[in-house]
Design a protein around this motif. Structure first.
Motif, mmCIF file in Angstrom:
data_model
loop_
_atom_site.group_PDB
_atom_site.id
_atom_site.type_symbol
_atom_site.label_atom_id
_atom_site.label_comp_id
_atom_site.label_asym_id
_atom_site.label_seq_id
_atom_site.Cartn_x
_atom_site.Cartn_y
_atom_site.Cartn_z
ATOM 1 N N LYS A 62 -78.104 -3.383 46.387
ATOM 2 C CA LYS A 62 -78.292 -3.171 45.078
ATOM 3 C C LYS A 62 -78.996 -1.765 44.513
ATOM 4 O O LYS A 62 -78.999 -1.272 43.386
ATOM 5 N N ALA A 63 -79.907 -1.524 45.421
ATOM 6 C CA ALA A 63 -80.755 -0.395 45.308
ATOM 7 C C ALA A 63 -79.961 0.839 45.736
ATOM 8 O O ALA A 63 -79.872 1.840 44.889
ATOM 9 N N LEU A 64 -79.053 0.750 46.738
ATOM 10 C CA LEU A 64 -78.271 1.780 47.257
ATOM 11 C C LEU A 64 -77.422 2.294 45.990
ATOM 12 O O LEU A 64 -76.974 3.493 45.894
ATOM 13 N N PHE A 65 -76.597 1.314 45.441
ATOM 14 C CA PHE A 65 -75.499 1.525 44.576
ATOM 15 C C PHE A 65 -75.973 1.264 43.238
ATOM 16 O O PHE A 65 -75.049 1.546 42.317
ATOM 17 N N GLY A 66 -77.117 0.934 42.870
ATOM 18 C CA GLY A 66 -77.604 0.899 41.421
ATOM 19 C C GLY A 66 -77.029 -0.425 40.530
ATOM 20 O O GLY A 66 -76.585 0.036 39.432
ATOM 21 N N PHE A 67 -76.918 -1.502 40.922
ATOM 22 C CA PHE A 67 -76.171 -2.443 40.077
ATOM 23 C C PHE A 67 -76.984 -3.685 40.510
ATOM 24 O O PHE A 67 -77.728 -3.934 41.677
ATOM 25 N N GLU A 68 -76.919 -4.556 39.477
ATOM 26 C CA GLU A 68 -77.392 -5.800 39.654
ATOM 27 C C GLU A 68 -76.025 -7.035 39.190
ATOM 28 O O GLU A 68 -75.696 -6.908 38.372
ATOM 29 N N PRO B 157 -70.730 -11.497 43.840
ATOM 30 C CA PRO B 157 -71.952 -10.864 43.552
ATOM 31 C C PRO B 157 -71.621 -9.482 43.596
ATOM 32 O O PRO B 157 -72.037 -8.520 44.491
ATOM 33 N N PHE B 158 -70.840 -8.767 42.734
ATOM 34 C CA PHE B 158 -70.276 -7.427 42.676
ATOM 35 C C PHE B 158 -70.739 -6.830 41.533
ATOM 36 O O PHE B 158 -71.330 -7.373 40.568
ATOM 37 N N HIS B 159 -70.286 -5.319 41.410
ATOM 38 C CA HIS B 159 -70.713 -4.599 40.511
ATOM 39 C C HIS B 159 -70.330 -5.217 39.039
ATOM 40 O O HIS B 159 -69.234 -5.630 39.121
ATOM 41 N N PRO B 160 -71.005 -5.043 38.153
ATOM 42 C CA PRO B 160 -70.417 -5.551 36.958
ATOM 43 C C PRO B 160 -69.103 -5.008 36.475
ATOM 44 O O PRO B 160 -68.216 -5.630 35.892
ATOM 45 N N GLU B 161 -68.874 -3.886 36.610
ATOM 46 C CA GLU B 161 -67.564 -3.271 36.404
ATOM 47 C C GLU B 161 -66.597 -3.742 37.140
ATOM 48 O O GLU B 161 -65.312 -3.477 36.930
ATOM 49 N N ALA B 162 -67.000 -4.375 38.306
ATOM 50 C CA ALA B 162 -65.702 -4.942 39.319
ATOM 51 C C ALA B 162 -65.011 -6.231 38.442
ATOM 52 O O ALA B 162 -64.227 -6.909 39.321
ATOM 53 N N LYS C 199 -60.644 2.298 52.572
ATOM 54 C CA LYS C 199 -61.207 3.118 52.367
ATOM 55 C C LYS C 199 -62.214 3.220 51.083
ATOM 56 O O LYS C 199 -62.175 2.498 50.209
ATOM 57 N N GLY C 200 -63.033 4.300 50.939
ATOM 58 C CA GLY C 200 -63.757 4.395 49.695
ATOM 59 C C GLY C 200 -64.944 4.051 50.028
ATOM 60 O O GLY C 200 -65.577 3.588 50.858
ATOM 61 N N VAL C 201 -65.947 4.556 48.911
ATOM 62 C CA VAL C 201 -67.420 4.309 48.878
ATOM 63 C C VAL C 201 -67.498 2.986 47.989
ATOM 64 O O VAL C 201 -67.056 2.816 46.965
ATOM 65 N N VAL C 202 -68.138 2.001 48.713
ATOM 66 C CA VAL C 202 -68.395 0.649 48.015
ATOM 67 C C VAL C 202 -69.200 0.716 46.921
ATOM 68 O O VAL C 202 -70.036 1.420 46.654
ATOM 69 N N HIS C 203 -68.907 -0.257 45.784
ATOM 70 C CA HIS C 203 -69.709 -0.557 44.673
ATOM 71 C C HIS C 203 -69.834 0.622 43.888
ATOM 72 O O HIS C 203 -71.016 0.623 43.144
#
Length: 376
Positions: free
Chosen positions: A284-290, A299-304, A205-209
């Motif tokens: 990356k554009a949809l979820f605003g991360f590099e 290759p995940f969000h830096p907070e991950a 469940k949940g919204v990714v990234h």
């Protein structure tokens, strides 16, 4: 004083790289503490089947890589998710057979809906543990049917409501579960409740990234599971940690994030699959991360990079003391356990911050190297 039974649960397992045992090496002492260890296998491990269409399919992983899960000490795994059907029924059949050969029981997927809804059962140290697993995120092509392989599921409905005079502007998003599928889940819980001492329900469940955010349906379905008789609820799919709460005395881990999650399929550079390459750029554009370039397999969000292993202690009376062990993702793709030092406290502070940002009122304390929920 009798030592408590230790039930540990990890985030996503994606084993797309060779020498899969390497990625567990830093956490082996931590995992070995568990009397029973549960994980989530994200993708099929097979050499058969055709790649699915209709969503962004993940590549099937080498069946040999899956054997690292057993060698890492896992006893049970959930399978219901958006990728387990990416190689059709053959992929599901081969993945379950591989796990079974290792002595690992699984829940959430099967060659028909009855199999997918069947619980995983294990008894260790005199404690009977059950696991149920449900996919809340789709795609519909991966849902099991009466004569169709796939995963157990809850159907989630999304409604967008414009709340101001701004056509085309940002709406409020309402999400809720189809009552028939919630009732089916509750029937499953009732059917196993008397056969186990501890019942875990896993939701994909949940919204990714997306840091901190918990969608409307997530609290509702998690609480519905507990009200039906679940003892612990865990979440996977978002590939980033989510907050934790206690509902009616039972813990909900809204998202355990990643554990061993090593893949090149979500990297645009060098990706020879045009569909996956396009998604790697779009997300990356949809979820605003590099993604961090120093983490080629992650290759995940830096907070991950913040992570946890859910660590529930169960005493002789059956009372559950919920908590977690902080972990940190290293550039090699290996999760690293942390203690109550500055780094471990940084991860614990992150969990507290995202919990409170999501409107959860959980408070925390340290108990050795474990972070526990106050008042639980």
């Amino acid at each position: 004083m009798t030592a408590p039974f230790k039930l540990y649960m990890t985030g996503d397992l994606v084993l797309d790289e060779p020498n899969a045992d390497f990625f567990f090496d830093k956490t082996r002492p931590l995992l070995a503490e568990a009397d029973l260890l549960i994980g989530h296998v994200e993708v099929p491990h097979t050499t058969r089947g055709q790649e699915s269409v209709g969503d962004i399919p993940a590549p099937a992983s080498d069946p040999e890589n899956l054997k690292a899960v057993g060698r890492a000490g896992f006893h049970m795994v959930s399978l219901a998710g958006n990728h387990i059907h990416d190689r059709g029924g053959e992929g599901i059949e081969d993945t379950i057979a591989n796990l079974t050969a290792q002595g690992i029981v699984s829940a959430g997927a099967g060659l028909d809906l009855a199999q997918a809804r069947r619980p995983a059962l294990a008894s260790r140290g005199g404690l009977r543990v059950g696991l149920l697993s449900y996919n809340c995120v789709g795609p519909k092509d991966g849902w099991a049917g009466q004569k169709r392989a796939g995963c157990a599921y809850l159907k989630i409905i999304t409604h967008y409501e414009l709340e101001n005079a701004n056509p085309g502007g940002p709406p409020k998003v309402y999400t809720f579960a189809d009552p028939d599928t919630v009732e089916a889940m509750q029937t499953d819980i009732a059917g196993i409740r008397d056969r186990v001492d501890v019942l875990v329900v896993a939701f994909h469940k949940g919204v990714v990234h997306t840091p901190a955010h918990i969608a409307m349906y997530e609290k509702a379905v998690s609480r519905a599971a507990i009200e039906a008789g679940a003892d612990i609820v865990i979440g996977h799919h978002a590939h980033i940690l989510r907050g934790v709460e206690v509902w009616r005395g039972k813990p909900i881990f809204h998202g355990l994030g990643n554990f061993v999650t090593v893949t090149r399929a979500l990297t645009a550079e060098g990706n020879d699959n045009p569909v996956r390459r396009a998604w790697a750029e779009k997300r990356k554009a949809l979820f605003g991360f590099e993604p961090d370039p120093d983490y080629p397999l992650y290759p995940f969000h830096p907070e991950a990079k913040n992570g946890m292993v859910a660590a529930c202690h169960i005493d002789a009376s059956g009372a559950i003391s919920p908590g977690f062990r902080p972990i940190w993702m290293t550039p090699t793709g290996q999760p690293e356990p942390l203690g109550a030092d500055a780094r471990g406290r940084g991860v614990a502070d992150y969990v507290a911050a995202i919990s409170h940002k999501a409107g959860l009122k959980t408070e925390f304390a340290w108990e050795g190297d474990r972070v526990v929920f106050k008042g639980a």
